[in-house]
Design an enzyme around this catalytic site. Structure first.
Site, PDB file in Angstrom:
ATOM      1  N   GLU A 284     -16.559 -49.825 -20.319  1.00  0.00           N
ATOM      2  CA  GLU A 284     -15.110 -49.854 -20.554  1.00  0.00           C
ATOM      3  C   GLU A 284     -14.354 -49.641 -19.247  1.00  0.00           C
ATOM      4  O   GLU A 284     -14.734 -48.802 -18.430  1.00  0.00           O
ATOM      5  CB  GLU A 284     -14.758 -48.746 -21.564  1.00  0.00           C
ATOM      6  CG  GLU A 284     -13.280 -48.574 -21.841  1.00  0.00           C
ATOM      7  CD  GLU A 284     -13.017 -47.334 -22.683  1.00  0.00           C
ATOM      8  OE1 GLU A 284     -11.857 -46.855 -22.687  1.00  0.00           O
ATOM      9  OE2 GLU A 284     -13.962 -46.836 -23.331  1.00  0.00           O
ATOM     10  N   LYS A 335      -6.037 -48.264 -29.754  1.00  0.00           N
ATOM     11  CA  LYS A 335      -5.349 -46.974 -29.718  1.00  0.00           C
ATOM     12  C   LYS A 335      -3.896 -47.236 -30.103  1.00  0.00           C
ATOM     13  O   LYS A 335      -3.068 -47.598 -29.247  1.00  0.00           O
ATOM     14  CB  LYS A 335      -5.433 -46.353 -28.326  1.00  0.00           C
ATOM     15  CG  LYS A 335      -6.844 -46.019 -27.873  1.00  0.00           C
ATOM     16  CD  LYS A 335      -6.842 -45.466 -26.455  1.00  0.00           C
ATOM     17  CE  LYS A 335      -8.243 -45.076 -25.996  1.00  0.00           C
ATOM     18  NZ  LYS A 335      -8.244 -44.595 -24.583  1.00  0.00           N
TER      19      LYS A 335
END
EC number: 4.2.1.11
Length: 442
Positions: A284, A335
């Site tokens: 990531e 998110k």
């Protein structure tokens, strides 16, 4: 139609002791939904704006009374009387009232808290869990949790460029075994670190252990040893969140990595070498949040792992579309507070799903106990999600949420990660060694 009767807000604290906005939405039927806006320790430049008071005499400037007032004086009057079940319409009203790309006028934390509270009030009116309220079809699985067990960053003289090192128990039979594996590896990891480095490991900012070395390879080797000592090496993979924007020098276009500086090609080459040695499910934020060429290079070159964007995409459909067009990622971190409303987060999810990308819900380091991200993870039927180390209450509650949902969903299975994993089986290459025989790394 069930209408919103009142909206109230207050300043409360997140699980890191920082002020946040908490909102209650009450309907004319008496049902209540509550929402709060967490923030992360690592916040991307393109995320929805967190409006704070900037008064140094109150919480060092981090109080959120201005955002609370915006909820009660601007958002509430515009939403009271509207249908609580029309999430898209409610979120659109708030977006238009703010009128800025990053919600800087009213505060992304104000808008997001109201958005969650409306979603939960609507689910309460329907007498169903939020994850069922979100589901587009039958629920059959819960996602595999990825445990953030070692935290990097800057710790005195030691700088570990990678921000998070994770253990992913993808080979577990069910969520109950997956949680047990994650907890057990974390428990054993402390002893492995102490024996190997001859010092008691510290606690990181996300409640994992402090990274003991500047070398990502060394940290991954320690994680593999801990899984090996637990006898679960054949059931776990690993992952890293590099959060490389924090280690990027824009003028020189270089990154700090293991005591040296390197460019995007060097970052990709180093990560590729790690995928040859370790079963890495994902990497990531390997590059800076605006390094589109670097991400595209990573997506081309890293064929043994998934390249995920977090700060690059920030759950924003426009940035996600660019990432898809430039073939810069294999997936992204979901998110919802990054974009500021539930509706916009779901739009990003659908955009990614249509493009065949992996969507990975994730909480924030300054989290809340009752995080709507968990409802999204189950309701949207994703393969895996990011969770913290099993050390603090809000992270334990996330694990309990998954086990509770699995208990309630008839015939529930653990999601099958093997369908998307790219790493080869590495277990045959690793000799099993008792943890007590581990030698310190020079």
């Amino acid at each position: 139609m069930t209408r919103i009767a009142s909206i109230t807000a207050r300043q409360m604290l997140d699980c890191g002791g920082r002020p946040l906005v908490e909102v209650d939405v009450r309907t004319d039927s008496g049902h209540v939904g509550r929402g709060a806006a967490p923030t992360g320790h690592s916040v991307g430049a393109h995320e929805a704006f967190v409006l704070r008071d900037d008064d140094p005499s109150r919480y060092d400037g981090r109080s959120v009374h201005r955002a609370v007032r915006n909820v009660e004086e601007v958002l509430a009057p515009a939403l009271v009387g509207r249908d609580v079940s029309d999430q898209a319409a409610l979120d659109t009203v708030m977006i238009e009232l703010d009128g800025t790309p990053r919600k800087t006028r009213l505060g992304g934390n104000a808008i997001y808290s109201v958005s969650i509270a409306c979603l939960r009030a609507a689910a309460a009116c329907a007498a169903e869990p939020v994850y069922r309220h979100l589901a587009a079809g039958p629920l059959t699985t819960v996602p595999v949790p990825a445990f953030n067990v070692v935290n990097g960053g800057r710790h005195g003289a030691l700088v570990q460029a990678y921000n998070e090192f994770l253990v992913v128990p993808h080979g577990a039979e069910d969520i109950f075994e997956a949680v047990e594996i994650g907890v057990r590896v974390f428990e054993v990891l402390g002893g492995v670190l102490e024996r190997r480095f001859r010092t008691r490991p510290g606690v990181g900012k996300s409640y994992g252990f402090v990274a003991p070395s500047s070398s990502p390879r060394v940290v991954l080797d320690v994680l593999r040893d801990a899984a090996d000592a637990c006898g679960v090496l054949d059931k776990v993979a690993f992952a890293v969140d590099c959060a490389s924007s924090e280690m990027y020098d824009r003028p020189s276009r270089t990154y700090e990595l293991d005591g040296r500086r390197t460019d995007a090609a060097g970052m990709v080459e180093y990560a590729a070498a790690l995928t040859e040695e370790f079963a890495l499910l994902f990497v990531e934020d390997l590059l800076d949040e605006d390094d589109w060429d670097g991400f595209a290079l990573a997506a081309r070159e890293l064929t043994r792992t998934l390249v995920l964007g977090d700060d690059l995409v920030v759950t924003n459909s426009a940035r996600l579309r660019r990432a898809i067009d430039e073939r810069a990622v294999d997936g992204f971190l979901l998110k919802p507070n990054q974009v500021g409303t539930i509706t916009q987060a779901l739009e990003a999810f659908e955009e990614a799903r249509r493009a065949g990308l992996v969507v990975v819900p994730s909480g924030r380091s300054g989290g809340v106990i009752d995080d709507v991200v968990m409802d999204l993870a189950v309701g949207l039927q994703v393969p895996f999600l990011k969770n913290g180390a099993p050390r603090s209450g809000e992270r334990i509650e996330k694990l309990n949420f998954l086990m509770r949902a699995a208990h309630d969903i008839e015939g529930c299975r653990l999601a099958d990660v093997s369908a998307i994993a790219r790493f080869p089986d590495r277990t045959a290459d690793v000799a099993v060694r008792p943890a007590g025989d581990l030698e310190p790394v020079a």
